[in-house]
Write a protein that holds these residues in place. Structure first.
Motif: not given
Length: 217
Positions: A147-158, A177-182, A186-188, A194-198
């Motif tokens: 449900n996130l949009q392109v450019g949104d960032k957050g922490i994986c919590v569950g 858990l605890g990883n930051e994800i951007e 998103k493919e229509p 596609q996310i940025l991780l580590h």
């Protein structure tokens, strides 16, 4: 309270989260992998103990007494999962089945000591909140990665899906858990993401993204 009765209360509690009215008998039968007639017999027993409100063809709801007992079982289950991961070095995909057995131990003193030993954890290894001794369940504002949009960032919590297969899949991708994800894109067509991780770009299917909870930054 028998082991089977506790399992039914827990199942009804989890199923009720997605419903505004009573939980259908067939849904409970599917969750418990049993016949609808067996569910009906159990619901009558639980109703006699004032643990559920049950009316034929109208589904079932937990009474406050039943809800508190379900939360006690859930509390034990999640505390044992933390113990298995933190103290016995189990991986997060191994703990559910063992905790299913340990959650029926009745000693309140043991549960209190376990909670203290672990430092009064608020969440289990899958990010699910642990009810306190009074049955209070603290929730965290979170959204599904899908449900996130392109450019949104957050922490994986569950995780929404805590199956062994999904957790092992996340391990392969080094998602924890605890990883930051951007969200990079998103493919229509197939809703993959596609996310940025580590510092690396990773492609996730719509199914995977729909089973990861994120706390937005």
């Amino acid at each position: 309270m028998t082991l089977s009765e506790e399992n039914y209360l827990k199942a009804i509690f989890h199923l009720a989260k997605d419903k505004n009215d009573g939980v259908p008998t067939n849904s409970i039968a599917e969750e418990m992998d049993t016949k609808a007639s067996s569910v009906t017999d159990m619901l009558k027993k639980l109703s006699e103990k004032e643990l559920v409100n049950y009316k034929k063809y109208q589904g079932v709801q937990l009474t406050e007494k039943g809800r508190l007992h379900a939360l006690k079982v859930i509390r034990k289950h999640r505390l044992w999962e933390v113990f298995l991961v933190e103290k016995l070095n189990f991986s997060w995909d191994e703990v559910h089945e063992v905790a299913e057995q340990l959650e029926h131990i009745q000693s309140e003193k043991l549960v209190a000591e376990l909670d203290a030993l672990l430092g009064f954890p608020k969440v289990d290894p899958h990010g699910d909140p642990i009810p306190d001794k009074n049955g209070h369940l603290q929730t965290t504002a979170k959204v599904l990665l899908s449900n996130l949009q392109v450019g949104d960032k957050g922490i994986c919590v569950g995780v929404k899906n805590s199956s062994k297969e999904f957790l092992q899949y996340l391990d392969k991708l080094s998602i924890a858990l605890g990883n930051e994800i951007e969200v990079l894109s998103k493919e229509p067509f197939d809703h993959s993401i596609q996310i940025l991780l580590h510092g690396q770009s990773i492609n996730l299917s719509a199914m995977a993204a729909g089973n990861l909870y994120i706390k937005k930054n």
